[in-house]
Enzyme design. Structure first.
Site, PDB file in Angstrom:
ATOM      1  N   SER A   1       0.825  -1.204   0.000  1.00 36.38           N
ATOM      2  CA  SER A   1       0.000   0.000   0.000  1.00 36.38           C
ATOM      3  C   SER A   1       0.865   1.263   0.000  1.00 36.38           C
ATOM      4  O   SER A   1       1.620   1.487  -0.940  1.00 36.38           O
ATOM      5  CB  SER A   1      -0.954  -0.038   1.200  1.00 36.38           C
ATOM      6  OG  SER A   1      -2.017   0.867   1.046  1.00 36.38           O
TER       7      SER A   1
ATOM      8  N   ASP B   1      -5.591  -3.617  -2.061  1.00 39.26           N
ATOM      9  CA  ASP B   1      -4.575  -3.225  -1.089  1.00 39.26           C
ATOM     10  C   ASP B   1      -3.807  -4.411  -0.498  1.00 39.26           C
ATOM     11  O   ASP B   1      -4.390  -5.311   0.110  1.00 39.26           O
ATOM     12  CB  ASP B   1      -5.304  -2.473   0.037  1.00 39.26           C
ATOM     13  CG  ASP B   1      -4.375  -1.733   0.974  1.00 39.26           C
ATOM     14  OD1 ASP B   1      -3.232  -2.181   1.161  1.00 39.26           O
ATOM     15  OD2 ASP B   1      -4.803  -0.707   1.526  1.00 39.26           O
TER      16      ASP B   1
END
Length: 267
Positions: A40, A154
């Site tokens: 991320s 993510d």
């Protein structure tokens, strides 16, 4: 022969700016980074650092392009998430160009998650943009990324601080930066009467424990003390008075405390 240092840069939205503080200390101390793995926010910062090897360059990019970031968010979607993510891909294209993993100055691994299969998907070759974009795709906020038959989101969902990944890349010493250290933000006077407050606190507790179990193989774990943001914190970041340097300093403070330990481990 000196040992090789690997960085595991964790997820955490705008708290990821603290990674810059850690990198700045390593630069100032002449400590070479040989490998980076990121999820991320850690994928974004790790990718940019692996490309430029300059914290000043990253600070310039992330502090002087807020309007571009805002524009990337004005990309409404009616399925899969609030934001399509196509403008985000264009923003990343401006930062990474057409570069591939193979073009980077430092070997990089980016972590994503397959929403359909719940698998951890690792990128370490090919074009950078699809990997970094997917790793930054917070579910519910950004529409999942369809890529090579997978539905990617993510990387923090499956491996928020990928310390074992950077170890497998060849690092002798692993320095992990955990931004999901939410347990330190305990306030006995806090109440969670609202559904929103209780839900956010619950998510943060989940993230805290997932990150905790994601850092069990690191030699050193840094946990910057950063004032709480929302899950991604972009609202705060986009404010004109947002103190970017304050968040960077949070990473710098914890890194300074372990410089001698890092140098000792690398001998």
């Amino acid at each position: 022969m000196a040992k090789k240092l690997g960085l595991a840069l964790g997820s955490g939205g705008v708290r990821g700016l603290a990674h810059l503080g850690v990198l700045r200390v390593l630069e100032q101390e002449g400590i070479e980074v040989s490998f980076i793995a990121g999820s991320s926010a850690g994928a974004l910062v790790g990718g940019l650092y692996a490309m430029h090897k300059s914290v000043d360059k990253l600070i310039d990019l992330l502090s002087n392009n807020k309007w571009d970031v805002l524009n990337a968010l004005i990309d409404p979607s009616f399925t899969g998430g609030l934001v399509k993510g196509e403008k985000l891909a264009s923003l990343l294209s401006g930062w990474f160009g057409e570069d591939s993993f193979e073009d980077l100055q430092i070997p990089l691994t980016v972590l994503t998650a397959d929403l359909r299969t719940a698998e951890e998907i690792i990128f370490n070759q090919g074009k950078l943009i699809p990997a970094v974009r997917a790793s930054m795709t917070v579910p519910g906020v950004f529409k999942p990324v369809e890529y090579e038959g997978r539905l990617l989101v993510d990387g923090g969902l499956v491996n928020p601080v990928p310390d074992e990944i950077v170890r497998a890349m060849g690092a002798d010493v692993v320095l992990a930066v955990n931004l999901d250290n939410h347990k330190i933000y305990v306030n006995g006077d806090e109440n969670y009467d609202s559904v929103t407050a209780a839900s956010i606190r619950s998510i943060n507790i989940l993230r805290h424990y997932l990150a905790k179990y994601s850092t069990t193989t690191a030699d050193i774990v840094l946990e910057p003390n950063i004032a709480m943001h929302s899950i991604i914190g972009l609202g705060s970041y986009l404010l004109p008075k947002y103190d970017l340097e304050k968040v960077i300093m949070a990473g710098e403070v914890v890194a300074i405390n372990v410089v001698d330990e890092i140098k000792a481990l690398m001998q």
